[in-house]
Design a protein around this motif. Structure first.
Motif, short mmCIF file in Angstrom:
data_model
loop_
_atom_site.label_atom_id
_atom_site.label_comp_id
_atom_site.label_asym_id
_atom_site.label_seq_id
_atom_site.Cartn_x
_atom_site.Cartn_y
_atom_site.Cartn_z
N GLY A 93 -0.83 32.95 38.52
CA GLY A 93 0.63 32.69 39.05
C GLY A 93 1.66 33.07 38.08
O GLY A 93 1.44 33.11 37.02
N GLY A 94 2.87 33.41 38.61
CA GLY A 94 4.09 33.74 37.76
C GLY A 94 4.77 32.61 37.43
O GLY A 94 4.62 31.26 37.92
N GLY A 95 5.17 32.56 36.12
CA GLY A 95 6.10 31.24 35.82
C GLY A 95 7.37 31.00 36.73
O GLY A 95 8.12 32.06 36.98
N GLY A 96 7.79 29.87 36.67
CA GLY A 96 9.02 29.47 37.29
C GLY A 96 10.37 30.02 36.57
O GLY A 96 10.11 29.92 35.41
N GLY A 97 11.26 30.26 36.98
CA GLY A 97 12.56 30.57 36.10
C GLY A 97 13.11 29.30 35.66
O GLY A 97 12.67 28.09 36.16
N GLY A 98 14.08 29.33 34.79
CA GLY A 98 14.79 28.32 33.85
C GLY A 98 16.20 27.92 34.73
O GLY A 98 16.68 28.67 35.49
#
Length: 199
Positions: A66-71
């Motif tokens: 999975g891709g990382g969530g944004g900040g």
């Protein structure tokens, strides 16, 4: 100079508004929508933080992560308020906007931040053994601060040929993380940072 002039000058200095401080102490942290009243005349630093994005899901059967969530974003203002003047706080979670609005007699402000996007899940293939790893979520935006506006950074894309979930992004002012949920490795995309700069 007459005594009357001296008394007038003294009275003026007693009622002069406080000078801006060189540092600020924390009064409170609020996570619900409300109207906040200034407890006294003075300077106040308002920090509005955007929510972080969640990491996307990986799939071990198809070796994709999975891709990382944004900040989340962060907006900061320093303003003068008189006692009992109101800051209107609007607080939201992932996928929404947070605001702080001031219409005071000495200052106005409209700080707005958006929450970050979630990381993408692994995309399963129509055929074959390998899926496409998820994309990183975009970071949140920040505007309206008279002192600072820091957008959050984008989460990292998922790593190909691995199968962990993406890391959660950091809220405004905090670093993102890696997912450690599968085995002992950091196999998902790292979450984006909520950039705080020098505040």
């Amino acid at each position: 100079m007459s005594k009357m002039s001296e008394r007038r000058r003294l009275l003026f200095s007693l009622f002069e508004f406080p000078q801006e401080p060189t540092s600020y102490s924390l009064i409170g942290t609020y996570s619900s929508t409300q109207n906040w009243a200034a407890p006294e005349d003075g300077w106040f630093q308002i920090e509005v933080y955007g929510a972080s994005g969640h990491g996307g899901k990986g799939n071990s059967n198809y070796s994709c992560s999975g891709g990382g969530g944004g900040g989340g974003g962060l907006a900061v203002s320093r303003i003068k308020l008189k006692k009992d003047e109101i800051i209107n706080l609007t607080v939201g979670g992932v996928g929404s906007t947070a605001k702080a609005v001031v219409n005071g007699s000495l200052a106005t402000a409209n700080l707005t931040v958006t929450s970050a996007e979630n990381g993408g899940d692994c995309v399963l293939p129509e055929s074959g053994n390998y899926g496409d790893s998820g994309s990183g979520g975009n970071g949140g935006t920040a505007s309206g601060g008279n002192y600072a506006n820091y957008p959050g950074s984008r989460g990292e894309d998922g790593k190909p040929a691995f199968f962990g979930g993406g890391g959660e992004g950091g809220p405004g002012g905090k670093p993102g993380g890696y997912d450690n949920g599968y085995s002992s490795g950091n196999f998902g995309g790292k979450g984006g940072n909520g950039n705080k700069g020098g505040v």
